[in-house]
Design an enzyme around this catalytic site. Structure first.
Site, mmCIF file in Angstrom:
data_model
loop_
_atom_site.group_PDB
_atom_site.id
_atom_site.type_symbol
_atom_site.label_atom_id
_atom_site.label_comp_id
_atom_site.label_asym_id
_atom_site.label_seq_id
_atom_site.Cartn_x
_atom_site.Cartn_y
_atom_site.Cartn_z
ATOM 1 N N ASP A 59 8.705 24.353 -6.036
ATOM 2 C CA ASP A 59 9.164 23.091 -6.638
ATOM 3 C C ASP A 59 8.603 22.963 -8.055
ATOM 4 O OD1 ASP A 59 9.860 20.420 -7.110
ATOM 5 O OD2 ASP A 59 8.262 19.623 -5.837
ATOM 6 N N LYS A 61 10.703 22.197 -10.737
ATOM 7 C CA LYS A 61 11.554 21.204 -11.431
ATOM 8 C C LYS A 61 11.818 21.613 -12.881
ATOM 9 C CE LYS A 61 9.947 17.188 -8.738
ATOM 10 N NZ LYS A 61 8.742 17.634 -8.064
ATOM 11 N N THR A 122 11.819 10.024 -6.462
ATOM 12 C CA THR A 122 11.694 8.922 -5.493
ATOM 13 C C THR A 122 10.598 7.931 -5.902
ATOM 14 O OG1 THR A 122 10.451 10.503 -4.169
ATOM 15 C CG2 THR A 122 12.652 9.988 -3.428
HETATM 16 O O1 C5P Z 1 2.799 13.003 -0.486
HETATM 17 P P1 C5P Z 1 4.279 12.781 -0.516
HETATM 18 O O2 C5P Z 1 4.914 12.881 0.859
HETATM 19 O O3 C5P Z 1 4.654 11.513 -1.243
HETATM 20 O O4 C5P Z 1 4.839 14.017 -1.358
HETATM 21 C C1 C5P Z 1 6.171 14.102 -1.779
HETATM 22 C C2 C5P Z 1 6.387 15.391 -2.490
HETATM 23 O O5 C5P Z 1 7.745 15.459 -2.915
HETATM 24 C C3 C5P Z 1 5.536 15.580 -3.756
HETATM 25 O O6 C5P Z 1 5.200 16.958 -3.812
HETATM 26 C C4 C5P Z 1 6.472 15.229 -4.897
HETATM 27 O O7 C5P Z 1 6.200 15.977 -6.056
HETATM 28 C C5 C5P Z 1 7.827 15.637 -4.328
HETATM 29 N N1 C5P Z 1 8.987 14.929 -4.883
HETATM 30 C C6 C5P Z 1 9.148 13.569 -4.789
HETATM 31 N N2 C5P Z 1 10.275 12.969 -5.312
HETATM 32 C C7 C5P Z 1 11.227 13.708 -5.873
HETATM 33 C C8 C5P Z 1 11.071 15.091 -5.984
HETATM 34 C C9 C5P Z 1 9.931 15.682 -5.458
HETATM 35 O O8 C5P Z 1 8.292 12.891 -4.240
HETATM 36 N N3 C5P Z 1 12.350 13.128 -6.272
#
Ligand code: C5P
Length: 238
Positions: A59, A61, A122
């Protein structure tokens, strides 16, 4: 790949990741390695995880000019991971270039990594999107717009919140992957996430793959937390 539970391994380095993996014995996992880990440890950490038999979502991005993204993806394809991603905000030409790079870097006879695009993070709220990105309207409209752009560029799916998954499938087909972070078992800490869902809600809302980080990694018993989330995710009615 559909129905997977991906663990977001947002650890500062190899030592912490290996300590975490020790909790899981021989369990085969799908791990998300992000920039925090990759920038510290480099490609070596990917080889270690692959040698242990786990699947990987790398990931990083990517978001740059098409030529740079193409070359970067060519290199990433050589790591033979299962999934990589870009920011849809980089545009259609950049996303097409990402696919070209992946195809060029994938050894013949191998399957290229799935490539998905981040729509809106998100952690982004509507007011933040309106005021800081100058995109008017609701986050979900921006997410749907970026999802359509991603589909037209030929990518395999998007990162979105579970709350947008159903509309994305309706508009762009069931085969287009919705990969959803922002997953929290009920009653747990939201941290910095804004658009969240429980594992079973995510399933009912149409998520194809859930990404779970701190609800597993910050739990004193990560294996128990993982099994409980997996049971809820796999057991929920579609
Ligand atoms: O700890 P948590 O469950 O919040 O982690 C969510 C993961 O998803 C993190 O690694 C974050 O970088 C990733 N992510 C996100 N929202 C996005 C894309 C990736 O939270 N839109």
């Amino acid at each position: 790949m559909k129905n997977s539970l991906v663990i977001a391994c947002d650890f500062p380095g190899r030592k912490e990741l290996e300590g975490f993996m020790d909790f899981f014995g021989n369990e085969k996992l799908f791990l998300k390695i992000g920039m925090e880990m990759f920038y510290q440890e480099g490609p070596g950490i990917i080889h270690t995880i692959k040698d242990a038999g786990h699947d990987i979502f790398l990931d990083l991005k990517l978001h740059d000019i098409p030529n740079t993204v193409k070359s970067a993806m060519k290199g990433l394809a050589k790591l033979d991971v299962n999934m990589v991603n870009v920011h849809a905000a980089g545009g259609r030409a950049m996303m097409e270039a990402a696919l070209e790079g992946l195809e060029a870097g994938t050894a013949s006879g191998n399957k290229r990594p799935a490539c998905i695009a981040v729509t809106q993070l998100t952690s982004t709220s509507t007011s933040q999107m309106n005021l800081e990105q100058l995109i008017p309207g609701e986050v979900r409209n921006s997410v749907l717009h970026y999802a359509a752009l991603t589909r037209h560029a030929g990518l395999d799916g998007v990162v979105c919140s579970s709350h947008e998954a159903r509309d994305i499938h309706k508009k762009l087909g069931q085969g287009f992957l919705t990969v959803t972070p922002g997953i929290r078992p009920s009653g747990s800490d939201l941290h910095d996430q804004k658009r969240v869902a429980t594992p079973s809600n995510a399933r009912m809302l149409g998520s194809d793959i859930i990404v779970v980080g701190r609800a597993i990694t910050s739990n004193p018993d990560p294996y128990k937390a993982y099994m409980s989330i997996r049971k809820e995710w796999e057991g929920a009615a579609v």
